[in-house]
Scaffold this motif. Structure first.
Motif: not given
Length: 159
Positions: A60-65, A70-71, A82-87
């Motif tokens: 995902a993307s956002s101009s806010l950050s 994706v976690h 908590m960990r980041q996931v690829e999909k």
């Protein structure tokens, strides 16, 4: 001439008999972002995703950050991590909830406070079973810091 027409008709028939690659239609319901306190650098975005065909949420993307990931929150050796996931897999016809304490989207490196009552624009990157990618733009209302999953009745959708 007859041979050219016959070849053209054969080619057309062959093309028409090829399976078509269905584009997954992904619906987003009840999107929301958790408000922050002044100086807080990260927050979470939550929603329910449902796809008509097998698909995946890749990012995902956002101009806010500055950074969006994706976690997943999961228990490991009796500790919540908590960990980041690829999909995140989106099985056909099954609702997949992104919620506090589970899968979610992290907005990192916030430039300003995210206040309840405002909204955050997000772009989700979806990949269908055929490997085709598409972007899904949504607007998620910001809810108070103490909001838990399932609270509130605001929603949006897209595809």
């Amino acid at each position: 001439m007859k041979r050219t027409i016959a070849r053209s008709l054969f080619s057309l028939a062959a093309l028409l008999s090829l399976p078509t690659l269905a584009q997954a239609e992904v619906t987003v319901t009840d999107p929301w972002v958790r408000a922050t306190v002044p100086g807080q650098q990260a927050t979470g975005a939550f929603m329910v995703l449902q796809s008509t065909d097998n698909a995946q949420l890749l990012g995902a993307s956002s101009s806010l950050s500055k950074q969006v990931e994706v976690h997943e929150m999961a228990m490991e050796n009796e500790v919540m991590r908590m960990r980041q996931v690829e999909k995140i897999d989106l099985p056909a016809g099954k609702a997949v909830e992104l919620k506090p304490g589970g899968y979610h989207i992290m907005l990192l490196g916030l430039d300003k406070q995210v206040e309840a009552g405002s909204s955050v624009d997000l772009t989700l990157e979806i990949q269908n079973a055929a490997g085709q990618k598409e972007e899904l733009k949504i607007s998620a209302p910001v809810r108070a810091l103490n909001t838990k999953a399932g609270q509130g009745h605001q929603g949006a959708h897209g595809h």
